[in-house]
Design a protein around this motif. Structure first.
Motif, PDB file in Angstrom:
ATOM      1  N   UNK A 128      55.811  34.791  42.684  1.00 26.38           N
ATOM      2  CA  UNK A 128      56.825  34.608  41.651  1.00 26.38           C
ATOM      3  C   UNK A 128      57.016  33.146  41.268  1.00 26.38           C
ATOM      4  N   UNK A 129      56.469  32.236  42.046  1.00 28.12           N
ATOM      5  CA  UNK A 129      56.586  30.806  41.750  1.00 28.12           C
ATOM      6  C   UNK A 129      55.449  30.295  40.862  1.00 28.12           C
ATOM      7  N   UNK A 130      54.457  31.143  40.572  1.00 27.78           N
ATOM      8  CA  UNK A 130      53.294  30.697  39.785  1.00 27.78           C
ATOM      9  C   UNK A 130      53.660  30.693  38.302  1.00 27.78           C
ATOM     10  N   UNK A 131      53.646  29.522  37.668  1.00 27.57           N
ATOM     11  CA  UNK A 131      54.022  29.423  36.240  1.00 27.57           C
ATOM     12  C   UNK A 131      52.823  29.623  35.324  1.00 27.57           C
ATOM     13  N   UNK A 132      53.035  29.437  34.029  1.00 28.07           N
ATOM     14  CA  UNK A 132      51.930  29.408  33.071  1.00 28.07           C
ATOM     15  C   UNK A 132      50.965  28.299  33.470  1.00 28.07           C
ATOM     16  N   UNK A 133      49.694  28.631  33.483  1.00 22.24           N
ATOM     17  CA  UNK A 133      48.669  27.665  33.891  1.00 22.24           C
ATOM     18  C   UNK A 133      48.174  26.854  32.695  1.00 22.24           C
ATOM     19  N   UNK A 134      47.593  25.693  33.013  1.00 22.07           N
ATOM     20  CA  UNK A 134      46.806  24.958  32.032  1.00 22.07           C
ATOM     21  C   UNK A 134      45.419  25.570  32.093  1.00 22.07           C
ATOM     22  N   UNK A 135      45.020  26.251  31.022  1.00 21.91           N
ATOM     23  CA  UNK A 135      43.763  27.010  30.991  1.00 21.91           C
ATOM     24  C   UNK A 135      42.649  26.119  30.448  1.00 21.91           C
ATOM     25  N   UNK A 136      41.979  25.463  31.377  1.00 19.21           N
ATOM     26  CA  UNK A 136      40.964  24.474  31.025  1.00 19.21           C
ATOM     27  C   UNK A 136      39.754  25.173  30.404  1.00 19.21           C
ATOM     28  N   UNK A 137      39.307  24.660  29.278  1.00 20.17           N
ATOM     29  CA  UNK A 137      38.186  25.150  28.466  1.00 20.17           C
ATOM     30  C   UNK A 137      38.527  26.414  27.666  1.00 20.17           C
ATOM     31  N   UNK A 138      39.729  26.962  27.792  1.00 21.86           N
ATOM     32  CA  UNK A 138      40.069  28.181  27.054  1.00 21.86           C
ATOM     33  C   UNK A 138      40.366  27.837  25.596  1.00 21.86           C
ATOM     34  N   UNK A 139      39.834  28.649  24.692  1.00 18.19           N
ATOM     35  CA  UNK A 139      39.960  28.404  23.248  1.00 18.19           C
ATOM     36  C   UNK A 139      40.880  29.465  22.647  1.00 18.19           C
ATOM     37  N   UNK A 140      42.104  29.065  22.365  1.00 14.47           N
ATOM     38  CA  UNK A 140      43.104  29.959  21.785  1.00 14.47           C
ATOM     39  C   UNK A 140      43.476  29.426  20.407  1.00 14.47           C
ATOM     40  N   UNK A 141      43.482  30.316  19.432  1.00 14.40           N
ATOM     41  CA  UNK A 141      43.839  29.956  18.061  1.00 14.40           C
ATOM     42  C   UNK A 141      45.154  30.637  17.690  1.00 14.40           C
ATOM     43  N   UNK A 142      46.017  29.909  16.977  1.00  9.61           N
ATOM     44  CA  UNK A 142      47.284  30.464  16.509  1.00  9.61           C
ATOM     45  C   UNK A 142      47.289  30.405  14.983  1.00  9.61           C
ATOM     46  N   UNK A 143      47.431  31.553  14.343  1.00 10.58           N
ATOM     47  CA  UNK A 143      47.457  31.599  12.887  1.00 10.58           C
ATOM     48  C   UNK A 143      48.714  30.902  12.375  1.00 10.58           C
ATOM     49  N   UNK A 144      48.531  29.978  11.434  1.00 12.74           N
ATOM     50  CA  UNK A 144      49.636  29.171  10.927  1.00 12.74           C
ATOM     51  C   UNK A 144      50.641  29.940  10.089  1.00 12.74           C
ATOM     52  N   UNK A 145      50.284  31.105   9.595  1.00 14.86           N
ATOM     53  CA  UNK A 145      51.181  31.914   8.768  1.00 14.86           C
ATOM     54  C   UNK A 145      51.860  33.013   9.599  1.00 14.86           C
ATOM     55  N   UNK A 146      51.056  33.820  10.280  1.00 16.17           N
ATOM     56  CA  UNK A 146      51.595  34.982  11.001  1.00 16.17           C
ATOM     57  C   UNK A 146      51.977  34.671  12.449  1.00 16.17           C
ATOM     58  N   UNK A 147      51.404  33.597  13.002  1.00 13.45           N
ATOM     59  CA  UNK A 147      51.630  33.285  14.411  1.00 13.45           C
ATOM     60  C   UNK A 147      50.768  34.092  15.348  1.00 13.45           C
ATOM     61  N   UNK A 148      49.870  34.921  14.807  1.00 17.81           N
ATOM     62  CA  UNK A 148      48.994  35.758  15.646  1.00 17.81           C
ATOM     63  C   UNK A 148      48.107  34.879  16.525  1.00 17.81           C
ATOM     64  N   UNK A 149      48.024  35.264  17.801  1.00 17.67           N
ATOM     65  CA  UNK A 149      47.214  34.536  18.779  1.00 17.67           C
ATOM     66  C   UNK A 149      45.863  35.225  18.911  1.00 17.67           C
ATOM     67  N   UNK A 150      44.789  34.433  18.868  1.00 17.64           N
ATOM     68  CA  UNK A 150      43.431  34.958  19.069  1.00 17.64           C
ATOM     69  C   UNK A 150      42.762  34.171  20.187  1.00 17.64           C
ATOM     70  N   UNK A 151      42.107  34.892  21.087  1.00 18.90           N
ATOM     71  CA  UNK A 151      41.329  34.260  22.150  1.00 18.90           C
ATOM     72  C   UNK A 151      39.875  34.250  21.699  1.00 18.90           C
ATOM     73  N   UNK A 152      39.312  33.044  21.566  1.00 17.90           N
ATOM     74  CA  UNK A 152      37.950  32.852  21.074  1.00 17.90           C
ATOM     75  C   UNK A 152      37.059  32.335  22.197  1.00 17.90           C
ATOM     76  N   UNK A 153      35.735  32.396  22.033  1.00 12.04           N
ATOM     77  CA  UNK A 153      34.850  31.864  23.071  1.00 12.04           C
ATOM     78  C   UNK A 153      35.116  30.378  23.306  1.00 12.04           C
TER      79      UNK A 153
END
Length: 195
Positions: A128-153
């Motif tokens: 329960x003490x484990x927080x959100x991690x810094x996801x090194x090398x992970x490519x996440x895109x956030x749409x500037x209009x809808x806010x939709x999150x996409x996980x990309x290679x």
């Protein structure tokens, strides 16, 4: 300098990183994410904070020169070098629950969350003490209009790396990520060395 350590695919490790030491995290084969989390060695109730870091640094694209803050607004580490420049600090570590809820797996892997729980238990850190991690090398895109999150290679290629410099004595948890979507549907090792 300590020898190079290999984190096997879909597993995790926990270790101590002393103030002033540098940690080099290497994507050995390319397109592999490493979930990274840390705690103050001398007070485990102080931990890496996504919210405070994004607030103080003012960017989603954390890279060379950025500082990473604790829940108490103290700098825990800085990125000293970065050959990729694209990582994620929004998404939680993958977990058995995520695989069940998001992907409908009936027999899910314990994911990075479970691997971190196992790796950090020797330091007395509860899941329960484990927080959100810094996801090194992970490519996440956030749409500037809808806010939709996409996980990309990931944008990382074989041999790409980041170097972090500890600004306090840390307990570190790291994984070779278990989520197929995060790693372009292939599971590979992550390497690291301390110097």
């Amino acid at each position: 300098m300590q020898p190079l350590t290999l984190i096997q695919p879909r597993s995790g490790v926990g270790f101590i990183l002393e103030k002033g030491n540098k940690l080099k995290i290497i994507d050995v084969q390319g397109e592999q994410v490493s979930d990274f989390v840390c705690f103050n060695l001398h007070d485990k109730t102080e931990y890496l904070s996504s919210g405070r870091t994004l607030d103080y640094e003012g960017t989603l694209f954390l890279t060379k020169g950025n500082s990473f803050y604790s829940n108490r607004s103290n700098i825990m580490f800085e990125i000293f070098e970065d050959t990729v420049g694209r990582h994620d600090f929004l998404l939680a570590p993958c977990s058995a629950e995520m695989f069940r809820i998001t992907y409908g797996h009936s027999d899910p892997h314990q994911g990075c969350f479970g691997n971190l729980k196992d790796a950090l238990s020797k330091f007395g850190i509860h899941e329960d003490a484990i927080p959100t991690c810094f996801n090194i090398f992970m490519h996440v895109s956030v749409d500037g209009i809808t806010g939709k999150i996409s996980v990309l290679p990931p944008k990382s290629k074989a041999g790409d790396f980041v170097i972090l410099e500890a600004k306090m004595d840390l307990i570190v948890g790291m994984t070779a990520c278990s989520a197929g979507m995060s790693n372009n549907f292939s599971y590979k090792p992550i390497a690291f060395e301390i110097f």
